[in-house]
Design an enzyme around this catalytic site. Structure first.
Site, PDB file in Angstrom:
ATOM      1  CE  LYS A 183      45.332  37.416  43.852  1.00  0.00           C
ATOM      2  NZ  LYS A 183      45.121  38.450  43.126  1.00  0.00           N
TER       3      LYS A 183
HETATM    4  C1  LIG Z   1      43.688  38.977  42.967  1.00  0.00           C
HETATM    5  C2  LIG Z   1      42.576  39.544  44.001  1.00  0.00           C
HETATM    6  C3  LIG Z   1      41.378  39.439  43.513  1.00  0.00           C
HETATM    7  C4  LIG Z   1      41.248  39.780  42.058  1.00  0.00           C
HETATM    8  O1  LIG Z   1      41.610  38.985  41.096  1.00  0.00           O
HETATM    9  P1  LIG Z   1      41.722  39.604  39.680  1.00  0.00           P
HETATM   10  O2  LIG Z   1      42.358  38.075  38.959  1.00  0.00           O
HETATM   11  O3  LIG Z   1      43.138  40.360  39.592  1.00  0.00           O
HETATM   12  O4  LIG Z   1      40.698  40.087  39.106  1.00  0.00           O
HETATM   13  C5  LIG Z   1      40.329  39.727  44.375  1.00  0.00           C
HETATM   14  N1  LIG Z   1      40.453  39.673  45.527  1.00  0.00           N
HETATM   15  C6  LIG Z   1      41.381  39.588  46.117  1.00  0.00           C
HETATM   16  C7  LIG Z   1      41.709  39.458  47.502  1.00  0.00           C
HETATM   17  C8  LIG Z   1      42.816  39.374  45.548  1.00  0.00           C
HETATM   18  O5  LIG Z   1      43.986  39.064  45.957  1.00  0.00           O
END
Ligand SMILES: *Cc1c(COP(=O)(O)O)cnc(C)c1O
Length: 373
Positions: A183
């Site tokens: 992210k």
């Molecule tokens: C990364 C992501 C998640 C989940 O996040 P985690 O921290 O990996 O649990 C959920 N939805 C979207 C759209 C994502 O990109």
């Protein structure tokens, strides 16, 4: 041969490494002062709304659904084009996922189709801002208000994005972010939830740590079934290092995305049949640069060719309703044709702040090569 270019590489500087070292030497390595400070700074960033951190974006959304009291017998509407976590959390709380097809241009959930999918059992909507591009937030909250629905925004990819100048997270109902390694802002793993008030925040604290409330120096009570979802100070130290850099990170992502458009050129879509992403430089944080391949190009073959150029690509995402877990619940091919088509053809090209303009040019040249024959 050029060095391997992954589709994403986390932005970790020496100061972040030093901050983690300091936590490890401090003797307090789980939730502590860094988590509190990170929550305070996130709350300021989101305009003063309450914020609580967790150990993933996934549990963040699950906890939001629990706070909203959503469970068996309730329907929750979401998009088929997301990380499977978005729909899994609906199953996790015992509710029923209902999908609405996407808009082929934004690749986000089509709000017209959301409205058509509402039934007397619908309790909430989980919109996803794919690549950091928000949906029409005015329309989303208008639908929610008229139908008395909760909204759990899956803003996992949207930290740094805005709607008409207002930061995503600074308004709305529940807003969930992920700080997973890919992210724009990472804590290695982690997430945070922006809430509406302190009652919800206190409930979030219970859900993240076994339902426990402490009082005095030895008092302890448990009145809800919570889990183990707290963020560590090790993770929070990375977040505290990243948050002040977020604006610069987003600005660099914008530059790189603009360079993609400039290098592909104005006629690229017409020449190749590839669909580029929406060229939004006002609201999106450019979490990803995603192209949709033309019908007739096999994605796996395309990705192999990119790999032969030493370039990594990603797939974000195959349509959720076609996974076996969801097929077993009655979903099948043909239900959401736009999502199915995009899910088979979408490819994420490399985009991360440490990339150079030359890297972008290298990717564009390789894409043109890989599309041949
Ligand atoms: C990364 C992501 C998640 C989940 O996040 P985690 O921290 O990996 O649990 C959920 N939805 C979207 C759209 C994502 O990109």
């Amino acid at each position: 041969m050029n060095e391997f270019l992954p589709f994403v590489r986390p932005h970790i500087d020496e100061a972040a490494i030093a901050a983690v070292g300091e936590v490890l030497r401090s003797g307090w390595i789980t939730s502590g002062p860094r988590v509190q400070e990170f929550e305070k700074q996130l709350s300021e960033y989101f305009g003063g709304r309450p914020v609580r951190t967790f150990n993933s974006g996934t549990c963040t959304m699950e906890i939001a659904l629990r706070i909203a009291g959503i469970g068996p017998g309730d329907e929750v509407i979401t998009t088929p084009i997301s990380w499977v976590a978005t729909a899994n959390v609906i199953l996790e709380v015992g509710a029923t996922p209902v999908f609405a097809d996407i808009d082929p241009v934004t690749r986000n959930i089509d709000l017209g189709k959301v409205e058509a999918a509402i039934t007397p059992k619908t309790r909430a909507i989980i919109p996803v801002y794919l690549s950091g591009l928000p949906v029409d937030m005015d329309r989303l909250y208008d639908i929610a208000r008229r139908h008395k629905l909760r909204v759990v925004e899956d803003a996992a990819q949207a930290i740094g994005s805005n709607w008409r100048g207002k930061r995503i997270g600074s308004f709305g109902d529940f807003v969930s972010f992920s700080f997973q390694a890919n992210k724009n802002l990472t804590t290695s793993e982690g997430g945070c939830l922006v809430l509406n008030n302190l009652d919800e925040a206190r409930l979030a604290e219970k859900y993240r740590l076994q339902g426990v409330t402490r009082s005095g120096c030895d008092g302890m009570e448990v009145d809800v079934l919570g889990g183990k979802f707290n963020m560590t100070d090790i993770a929070a130290a990375i977040g505290l290092n990243q948050l002040p850099q977020l604006e610069a990170i987003t600005a660099r992502r914008h530059q790189l995305a603009r360079h993609y458009f400039a290098t592909f050129g104005a006629d690229f879509e017409k020449q190749t049949g590839v669909q580029l992403p929406m060229a939004d430089f006002r609201q999106s944080n450019w979490h990803m640069f995603q192209i949709v391949l033309p019908e007739g190009i096999v994605r796996a073959g395309f990705m192999e060719k990119m790999k032969a150029h030493n370039i990594g690509c990603g797939v974000h995402y195959p349509a959720i309703h076609l996974f076996r877990l969801y097929r077993e619940r009655g979903f099948h091919e043909g239900m959401f044709p736009i999502a199915e088509s995009v899910g088979r053809r979408i490819v994420t090209l490399p985009l991360f702040p440490a990339m150079t303009d030359t890297d972008v040019e290298r990717v564009c040249a390789a894409v043109r090569e890989a599309l041949k024959n």
